[in-house]
Design an enzyme around this catalytic site. Sequence first.
Site, short mmCIF file in Angstrom:
data_model
loop_
_atom_site.label_atom_id
_atom_site.label_comp_id
_atom_site.label_asym_id
_atom_site.label_seq_id
_atom_site.Cartn_x
_atom_site.Cartn_y
_atom_site.Cartn_z
N ASP A 286 36.20 31.67 44.00
CA ASP A 286 34.52 32.72 43.33
C ASP A 286 35.70 33.34 41.86
OD1 ASP A 286 33.41 35.07 41.12
OD2 ASP A 286 31.96 34.29 42.39
N ARG A 287 35.53 32.73 40.71
CA ARG A 287 36.61 32.89 39.43
C ARG A 287 36.22 34.34 38.93
NH1 ARG A 287 33.86 29.46 41.94
NH2 ARG A 287 31.89 29.79 40.77
N THR A 288 35.09 35.54 39.11
CA THR A 288 35.23 36.28 38.32
C THR A 288 35.45 37.10 39.47
OG1 THR A 288 32.31 35.83 37.76
CG2 THR A 288 32.87 37.99 37.80
N CYS B 54 30.81 24.90 35.00
CA CYS B 54 30.90 27.17 35.19
C CYS B 54 31.48 27.11 33.55
CB CYS B 54 31.29 26.53 36.03
SG CYS B 54 31.91 28.45 36.55
N ASN B 55 30.79 28.50 33.29
CA ASN B 55 31.66 28.92 32.01
C ASN B 55 32.86 30.13 32.56
OD1 ASN B 55 29.24 28.70 29.45
ND2 ASN B 55 28.12 28.69 31.14
N THR B 56 32.63 30.63 33.33
CA THR B 56 33.90 31.90 33.87
C THR B 56 35.29 30.89 34.31
OG1 THR B 56 32.39 32.70 34.69
CG2 THR B 56 34.25 33.20 35.32
N ALA B 57 34.95 29.07 34.59
CA ALA B 57 36.00 28.38 35.13
C ALA B 57 36.68 28.08 34.42
CB ALA B 57 35.05 26.92 36.04
N THR C 151 29.49 36.48 33.10
CA THR C 151 29.83 37.20 33.84
C THR C 151 30.44 37.78 33.04
OG1 THR C 151 31.38 36.05 34.30
CG2 THR C 151 29.30 35.17 35.58
N LYS D 69 22.25 33.84 41.77
CA LYS D 69 22.66 32.57 42.46
C LYS D 69 22.53 32.41 44.49
CE LYS D 69 26.85 33.20 40.49
NZ LYS D 69 27.63 31.17 40.64
N CYS E 160 26.34 31.88 31.56
CA CYS E 160 26.51 31.38 32.89
C CYS E 160 25.57 30.52 33.13
CB CYS E 160 26.07 33.19 33.67
SG CYS E 160 25.92 32.81 35.60
#
Length: 486
Positions: free
Chosen positions: A293-295, A328-331, A372, A414, A445
């Site tokens: 999980d990136r977050t 995926c934005n956070t990625a 996120t 999710k 997100c």
Amino acid sequence: MKSPRKTANARTLGIIGGLGSLAGGDLFLKLLKSQPLLAEQGRYHLLFEQHPFKDLALPLSAGASMTSRKLYVFQVCQGYADSGADAVLVPCFASHTFIDELRAELQIAIVDLMAALKAHVAHIAPPGARLGVLASDYVRASGLFERHFADDYELIHPSPVQQAALMEAVYGPAGIKAGHLDGVALELLHQVCLELEGQGATLLLPGMTELSLLAPELMRRGIHCVDANQVYADFASATDSLPSLAPFKLGIVGGVGPAATVDFMGKVVKNTPAGRDQDHIRMVVEQNPQIPDRTANLLRQEADPTVAMYSTCRRLEEEGADAIAIPCNTAHAYVERIQEHLAVPIVNMLSETIDFILHGYGREVRVGLLATSGTLQSGVYHAAAERVGLSLLVPDDAAQARVMRAIYGEEGVKAGFTEGQCRDDLLAGAGQLVGQGARVLILGCTELPLILAQADGFPIDGVQVALVDPTDVLARRCVALARGLR
């Protein structure tokens, strides 16, 4: 099979020899003796695959099945692609009846034998000339020569009796494939050539690569024929003879998250101008939900997803992807780390989104970011916005907590929810940004567009705002790349 170390301008050519050992060997020798190779011997590397095709001895009758031949040629071409070769030569006219099928699936150029022959004929025969064709029953029935020559020349084929003699000269027990380059094979072939010349043919074209082995002797007897292997060798060693590769293929890092991946693919399909299935973009997806999980990594220093993301991208590279999309934005906080270690570009969804807002809404618009907490903390969206002179608004702590609950909560997106509590939470975060003056909101997100779709004039607390979906922006950009648009 590995390619030798190459200099910057070196070219490695692979030759499929197993479709006919004598013809393949003849082509290899003629490549070695071609003028471009002799002039720059250090530049060209030749690879020769002589693994025999299992149906090699079977005559190419009009109804012959090509399935085994197609798969054999594909496998050898793929081996050359894996070895780092630049192009493959396929000395087999029957194989060139399905060459487009192979090109659509391979990430290596196949040098076109028919293009070589056509270019050569254009230099030595005037338009409208009568050309005699010496082809197998299968190639003749396929119309291969008609497709390439009939618009400019008149084609003549042997009579049924002489066509049978031609097949005997190549496939018979005393034929060329059995190793006989004189005697019965030569005399039968000579008689076929005489008949075609008697019908007015001014130039004879071989449609069987084995005929190149007898071409010098036929020429000595006064027959005006083409040595196809020599023509093919000269064409392949020319600097401008390599055809285009397979159609654009988009690689997708999937599973981050799984629903967003499916949503993104649907948007690629939706945004592709297409009138039939074949007009759509080729996509290869590495669906890897086990990427950490990136977050969680960005906020709490839990498992680092860098290696998992990089290895996923490398597998997409190996599958022949021309560009990689990560829905995926956070990625994207990790993209700069891995991009320099990849040979294909990652299409940066965040930069594309900021550019979309800049050109669509202007530099003065106030932009809010719904994302996120990991994406906010990484600052990747802010960095992309600052590069073009835009500033971003983010929710306050209370509103951000509701955005996170809309994503990760027990009734969050999710977990498979798109209505109810998650929608209320997201709208609360959006309303807080609108209260700060935001008139464009980034759904930052990739699951959020499953709750609120991209829209202009979406009402929030009585104010009309634009909702921007980065996955839709990314999909449009990938479609443009596939179509060759800037």
